[in-house]
Design a protein around this motif. Structure first.
Motif, PDB file in Angstrom:
ATOM      1  N   LEU A   1       0.926  -1.051  -0.433  1.00  0.00           N
ATOM      2  CA  LEU A   1      -0.132   0.020   0.321  1.00  0.00           C
ATOM      3  C   LEU A   1       0.352   1.309   0.000  1.00  0.00           C
ATOM      4  O   LEU A   1       1.722   0.908   0.495  1.00  0.00           O
ATOM      5  CB  LEU A   1      -0.959   0.342   0.989  1.00  0.00           C
ATOM      6  CG  LEU A   1      -2.096   1.149   1.366  1.00  0.00           C
ATOM      7  CD1 LEU A   1      -3.433   0.622   1.372  1.00  0.00           C
ATOM      8  CD2 LEU A   1      -1.635   2.022   2.648  1.00  0.00           C
ATOM      9  N   VAL A   2       0.563   2.218  -0.974  1.00  0.00           N
ATOM     10  CA  VAL A   2       1.011   3.698  -0.988  1.00  0.00           C
ATOM     11  C   VAL A   2       0.139   4.826   0.117  1.00  0.00           C
ATOM     12  O   VAL A   2      -0.744   4.386  -1.085  1.00  0.00           O
ATOM     13  CB  VAL A   2       1.572   4.320  -2.167  1.00  0.00           C
ATOM     14  CG1 VAL A   2       2.276   5.234  -2.482  1.00  0.00           C
ATOM     15  CG2 VAL A   2       2.652   2.385  -2.473  1.00  0.00           C
ATOM     16  N   ALA A   3       0.491   5.019   0.787  1.00  0.00           N
ATOM     17  CA  ALA A   3      -0.999   5.854   1.370  1.00  0.00           C
ATOM     18  C   ALA A   3      -0.908   7.129   0.101  1.00  0.00           C
ATOM     19  O   ALA A   3       0.188   7.599  -0.275  1.00  0.00           O
ATOM     20  CB  ALA A   3      -0.181   6.681   2.991  1.00  0.00           C
ATOM     21  N   ALA A   4      -2.170   7.465   0.340  1.00  0.00           N
ATOM     22  CA  ALA A   4      -2.429   8.852  -0.801  1.00  0.00           C
ATOM     23  C   ALA A   4      -1.397  10.101  -0.378  1.00  0.00           C
ATOM     24  O   ALA A   4      -1.270  10.552  -0.844  1.00  0.00           O
ATOM     25  CB  ALA A   4      -4.094   9.495  -0.479  1.00  0.00           C
ATOM     26  N   GLN A   5      -1.327  10.497   1.248  1.00  0.00           N
ATOM     27  CA  GLN A   5      -0.426  11.849   0.866  1.00  0.00           C
ATOM     28  C   GLN A   5       1.185  11.449   0.132  1.00  0.00           C
ATOM     29  O   GLN A   5       1.404  11.794  -0.061  1.00  0.00           O
ATOM     30  CB  GLN A   5      -0.512  12.205   2.413  1.00  0.00           C
ATOM     31  CG  GLN A   5      -0.107  13.456   2.780  1.00  0.00           C
ATOM     32  CD  GLN A   5      -0.443  14.711   1.859  1.00  0.00           C
ATOM     33  OE1 GLN A   5      -1.555  15.208   1.662  1.00  0.00           O
ATOM     34  NE2 GLN A   5       0.367  15.309   0.832  1.00  0.00           N
ATOM     35  N   TYR A   6       1.523  10.167   0.977  1.00  0.00           N
ATOM     36  CA  TYR A   6       2.839   9.699   0.026  1.00  0.00           C
ATOM     37  C   TYR A   6       3.036   9.756  -1.435  1.00  0.00           C
ATOM     38  O   TYR A   6       4.121  10.338  -1.883  1.00  0.00           O
ATOM     39  CB  TYR A   6       3.749   8.533   0.733  1.00  0.00           C
ATOM     40  CG  TYR A   6       4.477   8.432   0.306  1.00  0.00           C
ATOM     41  CD1 TYR A   6       5.798   8.622   1.271  1.00  0.00           C
ATOM     42  CD2 TYR A   6       4.981   7.863  -0.805  1.00  0.00           C
ATOM     43  CE1 TYR A   6       6.680   8.365   0.481  1.00  0.00           C
ATOM     44  CE2 TYR A   6       5.970   7.237  -1.373  1.00  0.00           C
ATOM     45  CZ  TYR A   6       7.622   7.701  -0.436  1.00  0.00           C
ATOM     46  OH  TYR A   6       8.607   7.558  -0.941  1.00  0.00           O
ATOM     47  N   PHE A   7       1.896   9.205  -1.430  1.00  0.00           N
ATOM     48  CA  PHE A   7       2.093   9.453  -2.847  1.00  0.00           C
ATOM     49  C   PHE A   7       1.935  10.450  -3.946  1.00  0.00           C
ATOM     50  O   PHE A   7       2.426  11.107  -4.742  1.00  0.00           O
ATOM     51  CB  PHE A   7       0.305   8.616  -3.706  1.00  0.00           C
ATOM     52  CG  PHE A   7       0.347   8.278  -5.318  1.00  0.00           C
ATOM     53  CD1 PHE A   7       0.970   7.566  -6.321  1.00  0.00           C
ATOM     54  CD2 PHE A   7      -0.649   9.608  -5.560  1.00  0.00           C
ATOM     55  CE1 PHE A   7       0.998   7.649  -7.395  1.00  0.00           C
ATOM     56  CE2 PHE A   7      -1.162   9.487  -7.246  1.00  0.00           C
ATOM     57  CZ  PHE A   7      -0.387   8.378  -7.886  1.00  0.00           C
ATOM     58  N   ALA A   8       0.942  11.454  -3.359  1.00  0.00           N
ATOM     59  CA  ALA A   8       0.592  13.152  -3.578  1.00  0.00           C
ATOM     60  C   ALA A   8       2.063  13.854  -3.868  1.00  0.00           C
ATOM     61  O   ALA A   8       2.279  14.659  -4.725  1.00  0.00           O
ATOM     62  CB  ALA A   8      -0.401  13.705  -3.083  1.00  0.00           C
ATOM     63  N   ASP A   9       2.730  13.324  -3.127  1.00  0.00           N
ATOM     64  CA  ASP A   9       4.236  14.236  -2.595  1.00  0.00           C
ATOM     65  C   ASP A   9       5.283  13.649  -3.674  1.00  0.00           C
ATOM     66  O   ASP A   9       6.126  14.373  -3.693  1.00  0.00           O
ATOM     67  CB  ASP A   9       4.798  13.994  -1.151  1.00  0.00           C
ATOM     68  CG  ASP A   9       3.232  14.845  -0.181  1.00  0.00           C
ATOM     69  OD1 ASP A   9       2.209  15.723  -0.656  1.00  0.00           O
ATOM     70  OD2 ASP A   9       3.252  14.483   1.228  1.00  0.00           O
ATOM     71  N   ASN A  10       5.541  12.612  -3.403  1.00  0.00           N
ATOM     72  CA  ASN A  10       5.898  11.938  -4.465  1.00  0.00           C
ATOM     73  C   ASN A  10       5.873  11.245  -6.198  1.00  0.00           C
ATOM     74  O   ASN A  10       6.802  10.648  -6.844  1.00  0.00           O
ATOM     75  CB  ASN A  10       6.941  10.181  -3.352  1.00  0.00           C
ATOM     76  CG  ASN A  10       7.057  11.078  -2.465  1.00  0.00           C
ATOM     77  OD1 ASN A  10       8.313  11.584  -2.684  1.00  0.00           O
ATOM     78  ND2 ASN A  10       6.317  10.800  -1.609  1.00  0.00           N
TER      79      ASN A  10
END
Length: 72
Positions: free
Chosen positions: A58-67
Motif C-alpha cells: 500500500l502507498v498512502a494517498a499523501q505519500y503518493f501525492a508528494d512523490n
C-alpha cells in the motif's frame, strides 16, 4: 545502534492501482503506521513490483501525492 539514512532517487517506473472498496488485498503489505492512520482508504494506491507482480504494498494517498506524478 545509529542508522544513517541517505537520500536516493528512484530510477524505475512505478506500477500502481487505485485502492477501492472490494480491492483484493490478498498479499498486499500494509504498514502498521498506515493501518493506524486508517488505511486502506480512498485515494490510497496499491503498488506492485514490475518484476514480481506478487510483491504488492500500500502507498498512502499523501505519500503518493508528494512523490509521484503520471507518466506521459
Amino acid at each position: 545502534m545509529n542508522e544513517e539514512f541517505k537520500q536516493f532517487r528512484r530510477k524505475q517506473i512505478a506500477e500502481l492501482a487505485d485502492w477501492h472498496e472490494g480491492f483484493d488485498m490478498t498479499g498486499v503489505s500494509v504498514s502498521d503506521a498506515d493501518k493506524a492512520n486508517g488505511s486502506p482508504r480512498a485515494l490510497d494506491k496499491i503498488a506492485r513490483n514490475p518484476a514480481n507482480h506478487a510483491d504488492k504494498w500500500l502507498v498512502a494517498a499523501q505519500y503518493f501525492a508528494d512523490n509521484f506524478e503520471p507518466l506521459e
